[in-house]
Design a protein around this motif. Sequence first.
Motif: not given
Length: 383
Positions: A48, A50, A57, A61, A76, A89, A135-137
Amino acid sequence: MEPTFAAALLSIALLLSNLASILLASLKLKRPARIAPPANAPPVSIVIPARGVEPFAEETLERAFSLDWPRYELIFCVAHADDPVVKPITAAMARFPAIRARLLVGDDRISGNPKLNNCVKGWEAAHYRWVILADSNVLMPSDYVQQLMAAWRHGTGLVCSTPIGSRPDSFWGEVECAFLNTLQARWQYAGEALGLGFAQGKSMLWNKPMLDANGGIRALAAEIAEDAAATKLVNGLGLRVNLVASPFEQPLGRRTLGEIWSRQARWARLRRVTFALFFAPEILIGAAPPLVLALIAAADAGVSLPATAIAVLVAAYLPECALASAKGWQLSPRTIPAMMARDLMLPAIWARGWLSGAVDWRGNVMTIQTKTVAELEETPSGA
């Protein structure tokens, strides 16, 4: 009379192609349905990248740490230790100690694509043969891995999911939903139905030995967009890009016109540089071209212009709304005005795609052009 007939005929043809794409996409798309993990579920690495703290967020997570998969690791990746996303994170890692998770810091300059650069260390640190670049989102459902795995069949080289926009907190957030959902996702699934599947970098499931045998993650630096490079690499191997049956949600929150323009202009430039022949006809999508043609024909034939406009807009937007309703996507009283705003923007976005110059990607200035891996390796790391 001939120009009038030609304009009317072309308008109808564009509306029918719009309807056909919606019908094709609807055949490929499914409403979310819970999938249980298989008894022999293989371990999976989820990488992931970020940058910055995005809306929702904490929720995204928490979802990543709560997947219903027997064995997985989260890796991450951030480019800089002082990135504000490091704090949430590390807090999430502390809250879920049972899940194997690591935070890697560093910037491997293998390309002009900051996201790909951020992923390199995670890919190289992944322990397992199945790797997801996420992707982090992305708001991962509990069966996130199952859905990706279920789309992997004989002859598959890559499985992806396009983002489905949700939870808009402004009119322009609604416009972004109109871009992401019933336009971009619809055409991507229609393309897959026609055997023209292409990658989307939001969620990408790779067989790590397969990609490593063909240049590894660094091979994705052959194009400025990693998903374009992935599509060409997989197709070059005689394999297919498959899409998940139910694409994953991306909660949006508040958006502004400037943010949408910047993002859509960047994507347009990427598509133009990497797939120019497919990008060129994009000027014909949306309601604007058939509407203009229909109004020209109506004016010449003495038909009511308001009635013609209403008929065209109903023919364009009612099927889109039906698709959103059938698949459980964002639908509200602002949806049709948002679609109209989107379609007013499309010609300008298409024109911007043909112009040179740098674009902004979340604070990174990118000069979009095609490079080979060899050229990228010769580029100084600080370039």
